[in-house]
Design an enzyme around this catalytic site. Structure first.
Site, PDB file in Angstrom:
ATOM      1  N   ASP A  15       0.775  -1.244   0.000  1.00  0.00           N
ATOM      2  CA  ASP A  15       0.000   0.000   0.000  1.00  0.00           C
ATOM      3  C   ASP A  15       0.811   1.301   0.000  1.00  0.00           C
ATOM      4  O   ASP A  15       0.503   2.233   0.758  1.00  0.00           O
ATOM      5  CB  ASP A  15      -0.959   0.016   1.203  1.00  0.00           C
ATOM      6  CG  ASP A  15      -1.911  -1.181   1.223  1.00  0.00           C
ATOM      7  OD1 ASP A  15      -1.814  -2.038   0.335  1.00  0.00           O
ATOM      8  OD2 ASP A  15      -2.754  -1.247   2.142  1.00  0.00           O
ATOM      9  N   LYS A 101      -7.040  -4.927  -2.851  1.00  0.00           N
ATOM     10  CA  LYS A 101      -7.841  -5.408  -1.714  1.00  0.00           C
ATOM     11  C   LYS A 101      -8.788  -4.312  -1.250  1.00  0.00           C
ATOM     12  O   LYS A 101      -8.635  -3.149  -1.649  1.00  0.00           O
ATOM     13  CB  LYS A 101      -6.924  -5.856  -0.579  1.00  0.00           C
ATOM     14  CG  LYS A 101      -6.056  -4.746  -0.028  1.00  0.00           C
ATOM     15  CD  LYS A 101      -5.026  -5.313   0.930  1.00  0.00           C
ATOM     16  CE  LYS A 101      -4.072  -4.253   1.411  1.00  0.00           C
ATOM     17  NZ  LYS A 101      -4.686  -3.162   2.162  1.00  0.00           N
ATOM     18  N   CYS A 145      -1.963  -2.923   7.808  1.00  0.00           N
ATOM     19  CA  CYS A 145      -1.870  -3.857   6.678  1.00  0.00           C
ATOM     20  C   CYS A 145      -0.593  -4.682   6.700  1.00  0.00           C
ATOM     21  O   CYS A 145      -0.612  -5.862   6.354  1.00  0.00           O
ATOM     22  CB  CYS A 145      -2.055  -3.103   5.370  1.00  0.00           C
ATOM     23  SG  CYS A 145      -3.742  -2.444   5.253  1.00  0.00           S
TER      24      CYS A 145
END
Ligand SMILES: [Zn+2]
Length: 199
Positions: A15, A101, A145
């Site tokens: 990310d 995601k 995450c």
């Protein structure tokens, strides 16, 4: 501590998106400082022909992940927006495998193991098709995450190493990142630094 990634290894960049960097909708302090370090890890992989995988939060505009709809967070990484793009200085290789995601309206999907590539394959399936059993992880954010991905790796029998100089945390509560690293270590994760990788 490893100073070289072997041929069963891949790099997972979690990310590294504009919204998670300073100035973004959910900017992580120092999030942009790790880009240069990650670029060095990418170069290490390119020279050894090792796979590079980049996960991204790829949310619809309405999701229970967002505060407005009962979640924890302000809107961020809405697919198709600039905030959802990877940091412009991140030098992803041409053959990078992108997995997305949080695409559903009801799931947080912190773990990159919930992400799918453009063909709908989940991360674990991709790793097994590549013959990868060791994952080196970096990116954002340490206490969400990155942590959830690391904890889930053990369930998929993937050996995992966290590049501690290439992650940054949100620290919604002070100390969250340190706590997250301790949890990762107890789950069996190893720690290494990109700056110790051999060229
Ligand atoms: Zn999200």
């Amino acid at each position: 501590m490893d100073n070289c990634m072997d041929d069963k290894s891949a790099l997972l960049i979690v990310d590294l998106q504009n919204d998670f960097c300073p100035g973004g909708a959910l900017g992580v302090s120092g999030g942009d400082e790790i880009v240069a370090v990650i670029n060095r890890a990418i170069a290490h992989c390119i020279s050894r022909r090792l796979p590079v995988i980049a996960s991204r939060d790829w949310h619809p505009s309405k999701t229970t992940h967002f505060r407005e709809f009962g979640g924890l967070w302000p809107p961020h990484c809405i697919r198709g927006t600039d905030g959802a793009e990877f940091h412009p200085e991140l030098r992803l290789p041409e053959n990078v495998i992108v997995v997305s995601k949080g695409t559903d309206e009801t799931h947080d999907d912190y773990s990159a193991f919930h992400a799918r590539d453009s063909q709908g394959r989940r991360l674990a399936e991709i790793l097994s098709s590549l013959g990868v059993s060791r994952l080196y992880i970096c990116g954002l954010a340490t206490d969400y995450c990155v942590k959830e991905t690391v904890l889930e790796a053990a369930r998929h029998h993937i050996d995992i190493t966290v590049f501690t100089d290439a992650v940054r945390g949100v620290d919604l509560n002070p100390g969250d990142s340190a706590k997250a690293l301790a949890e990762m270590e107890s789950s069996g994760a190893h720690f290494a630094e990109v700056l110790n990788l051999l060229e």
